[in-house]
Motif scaffolding. Sequence first.
Motif: not given
Length: 380
Positions: A260-283
């Motif tokens: 199964t190929l899961i195609i990324p959405p076309r809308k704006e992509r997260l920058s690496r920094k935003d990805h880290w803030i939002g999904f990697v770093s533990i609040p």
Amino acid sequence: MSGTNRRELANSKRILVKIGSSSLSLAEGLNYRIIERLCDDISLLKDAGKEFAIVSSGAVASGRAITKGCTSGEALSRKQALAAIGQGSLIKAYNDAFKRYGHIAAQILLTRDDIDDRHRYLNIRNTFTALFELGAVPIINENDTVRVEEIQFSDNDMLSAMILPLLEAQLLIILTDTGGVCREDPRVCPDTERIPIITDLKLKDIRGASTQAGTSGRGGMYSKLMAAYHAGLLGVPTVIADARTPHVISAVLDGEDLGTLIIPPRKERLSRKDHWIGFVSIPKGRVIIDDGAVTMLTQRGKSLLPAGVTGVEGRFVEGDTVEIVDARGMVIAAGLSNFTSEDVARVMGANTKDLAGILEKECDEEIVHRNNMILKGAHL
Ligand code: GLU
């Protein structure tokens, strides 16, 4: 890369392959044949200029086979001991398999707190860069032996999604023991239909997927789809395919209709920094805001000022990640705080012009600046 169809997958230069315990283990130990076939495939593609990293499970399963241990109900410390016993054989298997082609494997063991710390996160990124320069294939696993529950990755699927930006990989291939995502759980309905392509993957669709992992791993299709969803936020396509398919990686890159190929959405992509803030770093704490501030953040694109803050929870220092929640406790955003939790408690509700007077020192105007904030509503 946009990954809008299978043919475009051939353009991926750096690929992260994740392979799970169920594909790597047999009752008597590691499935060396699968490892060798994977490394054969990868070696030839490396010779043609591709770069690879592998997230490989199998340490616990291998340790279990070596010690002839029981299969379930083990205490955490016992599993950690099995991982310590099995990880050596796992990395040896990759080393031996790559050596036949003159390639090098490099072991990387990570815990969640290694990438929770921004400084260490960036440092690991530099290490990966150096490994690729040396032509090595990083073989990554969670450092099971030292992890504690609070800081563990939910499983190696999520570990893969979280480290995609560190590796700067353009494609994620998740190898498993089923032929891809199916309409029903194939272990329950063997005749179920495979879904060849998923566009516009939504969290609500993922929630119905099986959380049931194979006998030796963690995860299941739920976590694979979650990983694909997160990869999609970064603009990275994911292919979920059967590890037993001959030359599976070449076949994926050749655009063959498998898995199964899961195609990324076309809308704006997260920058690496935003990805880290939002999904990697533990609040490290929460800042509670009033409805006016919610509107400022979500509709006007503004920073969070003390005037809109009504409460603070947890203990954090400047630069820590905090969750920004509304009066009902719903997470609106995550961001890097410019203030300690104690100082937020002192300035909450105050006007910007009064801050320095209250704290008796120079300080920022914003609790969280817009540039260091990611809205969660749109993504989670
Ligand atoms: N890190 C574990 C291992 O090597 C597996 C975790 C998982 O399957 O997600 O055995």
